[in-house]
Design a protein around this motif. Sequence first.
Motif, mmCIF file in Angstrom:
data_model
loop_
_atom_site.group_PDB
_atom_site.id
_atom_site.type_symbol
_atom_site.label_atom_id
_atom_site.label_comp_id
_atom_site.label_asym_id
_atom_site.label_seq_id
_atom_site.Cartn_x
_atom_site.Cartn_y
_atom_site.Cartn_z
ATOM 1 N N SER A 1 -19.783 -46.871 3.744
ATOM 2 C CA SER A 1 -19.970 -45.786 4.708
ATOM 3 C C SER A 1 -19.623 -46.228 6.122
ATOM 4 N N TYR A 2 -19.647 -47.541 6.351
ATOM 5 C CA TYR A 2 -19.323 -48.065 7.676
ATOM 6 C C TYR A 2 -17.822 -47.901 7.936
ATOM 7 N N LYS A 3 -17.476 -47.211 9.008
ATOM 8 C CA LYS A 3 -16.086 -46.955 9.410
ATOM 9 C C LYS A 3 -15.331 -46.072 8.420
ATOM 10 N N ASN A 4 -16.044 -45.316 7.598
ATOM 11 C CA ASN A 4 -15.386 -44.399 6.672
ATOM 12 C C ASN A 4 -14.820 -43.210 7.437
ATOM 13 N N LEU A 5 -13.509 -42.991 7.340
ATOM 14 C CA LEU A 5 -12.853 -41.881 8.023
ATOM 15 C C LEU A 5 -12.428 -40.788 7.055
ATOM 16 N N LEU A 6 -12.809 -40.903 5.798
ATOM 17 C CA LEU A 6 -12.378 -39.955 4.781
ATOM 18 C C LEU A 6 -13.399 -38.841 4.583
ATOM 19 N N ALA B 1 -12.993 -39.620 -0.265
ATOM 20 C CA ALA B 1 -13.687 -40.891 -0.443
ATOM 21 C C ALA B 1 -14.031 -41.125 -1.907
ATOM 22 N N GLU B 2 -14.485 -40.080 -2.587
ATOM 23 C CA GLU B 2 -14.811 -40.204 -4.010
ATOM 24 C C GLU B 2 -13.575 -40.579 -4.820
ATOM 25 N N GLN B 3 -12.435 -39.985 -4.473
ATOM 26 C CA GLN B 3 -11.193 -40.323 -5.167
ATOM 27 C C GLN B 3 -10.843 -41.792 -4.942
ATOM 28 N N LEU B 4 -11.003 -42.249 -3.701
ATOM 29 C CA LEU B 4 -10.696 -43.643 -3.397
ATOM 30 C C LEU B 4 -11.617 -44.590 -4.153
ATOM 31 N N TYR B 5 -12.898 -44.280 -4.215
ATOM 32 C CA TYR B 5 -13.841 -45.145 -4.921
ATOM 33 C C TYR B 5 -13.500 -45.218 -6.404
ATOM 34 N N HIS B 6 -13.026 -44.099 -6.945
ATOM 35 C CA HIS B 6 -12.632 -44.084 -8.361
ATOM 36 C C HIS B 6 -11.380 -44.936 -8.569
ATOM 37 N N VAL B 7 -10.408 -44.791 -7.670
ATOM 38 C CA VAL B 7 -9.172 -45.568 -7.778
ATOM 39 C C VAL B 7 -9.476 -47.062 -7.698
ATOM 40 N N CYS B 8 -10.408 -47.441 -6.824
ATOM 41 C CA CYS B 8 -10.757 -48.859 -6.639
ATOM 42 C C CYS B 8 -11.771 -49.355 -7.664
ATOM 43 N N LEU C 1 -9.789 -49.568 2.864
ATOM 44 C CA LEU C 1 -9.024 -48.337 2.680
ATOM 45 C C LEU C 1 -9.731 -47.102 3.222
ATOM 46 N N VAL C 2 -11.057 -47.116 3.331
ATOM 47 C CA VAL C 2 -11.744 -45.944 3.892
ATOM 48 C C VAL C 2 -11.425 -45.776 5.378
ATOM 49 N N GLY C 3 -10.860 -46.815 5.996
ATOM 50 C CA GLY C 3 -10.411 -46.706 7.376
ATOM 51 C C GLY C 3 -9.045 -46.074 7.517
ATOM 52 N N VAL C 4 -8.451 -45.652 6.402
ATOM 53 C CA VAL C 4 -7.157 -44.947 6.347
ATOM 54 C C VAL C 4 -6.041 -45.740 7.034
ATOM 55 N N PRO C 5 -5.798 -46.970 6.616
ATOM 56 C CA PRO C 5 -4.667 -47.726 7.167
ATOM 57 C C PRO C 5 -3.353 -47.184 6.598
ATOM 58 N N GLU C 6 -2.277 -47.477 7.289
ATOM 59 C CA GLU C 6 -0.948 -47.075 6.795
ATOM 60 C C GLU C 6 -0.211 -48.246 6.164
ATOM 61 N N LEU C 7 -0.698 -49.458 6.405
ATOM 62 C CA LEU C 7 -0.098 -50.650 5.813
ATOM 63 C C LEU C 7 -1.221 -51.522 5.270
#
Length: 325
Positions: free
Chosen positions: A106-111, A116-123, A150-156
């Motif tokens: 949850s810290y620095k989560n920008l999603l 966010a749920e999709q990302l957690y499932h992917v990871c 990844l919750v910080g939405v980086p591009e690289l």
Amino acid sequence: MSQQTEYLLRVEAVSKTEAGNLIVHPLSFQLPYQKKLAIVGETGSGKSSLLRMIAGHIAPNAGKIFFKNQRVLSPPVTLLPGHPGIAYLSQDFELRNNYKVHELLSYKNLLAPESAEQLYHVCRVDNLMNRKNTELSGGERQRVALAKLLVGVPELLLLDEPFSNLDLPQKKNISAVIHAISEQLKITCIMVSHDPLDTLSWADEIMVFKNGQLIQYDVPKNIYQHPANEYVAGLFGPYSVLSGLYHPFKTKWGLRDTRSLLFIRPEQLQLTDSHENAIDCVVTQVLYCGAYFLVTVSNGEQSMIVQTDKAGYQKGDLVWVTIKS
């Protein structure tokens, strides 16, 4: 689109020196959006140093790095290492103790919650949310650390040896996660690996380094089937070196220079009953590899490794070898 904007990352004549020695020789390349680049090479070849320069964690001694046309700066020019649009997962990643996974994420989560749920499932961390960091295995901690970036939405996304220090089941897990991140999240990614075979099925392009120098930069198929030299060939599995001067395959392979060397993989050769366009050889070794055998043969001048699914070959057998059409 202009050349200044079509690339997410531009590396311009970057080099790095330590103790008076060049550990990364001058290097330039561009990385388009949503591409996957693997950097491979033996230990000490400079690949991790290059990645840390791209991440903004260490400064190059010469050259410049641009992310979305903005200069990537590093300490001591900047107070803190890193760039807000670049996520870097080092080999020595750390997670804060005495926190549950959902608190760490949850810290620095920008999603948004759904993303966010999709990302957690992917990871593969969605089932770990109520566990503390100290209750996680090494592979689970690594996946949480990756999701946290990844919750910080980086591009690289930069991955430094993500498969090191993992047992086989954990390695398969993180490999599946990295493939899923690339395919489902469409994020541009650079991965450093000391195990080049892991990169063949993942990367769009591969850089091969040795002693800080770029040896070959190409698509995986060309790196594997047409390595620049014996060093590159050896990084990607078993191979045979055939001299254009001696082997009778040179016409079939279009080798005009008799001094040229051909690096050929075991699956490109076959054992045959036909003598046409074939070499008579003697079996010198047979290795059982599960789904296939690796049979080493010799004709007195050339030694070759042939992959076959046929059992029964023994040391000393006379066989014929040809190139698969």
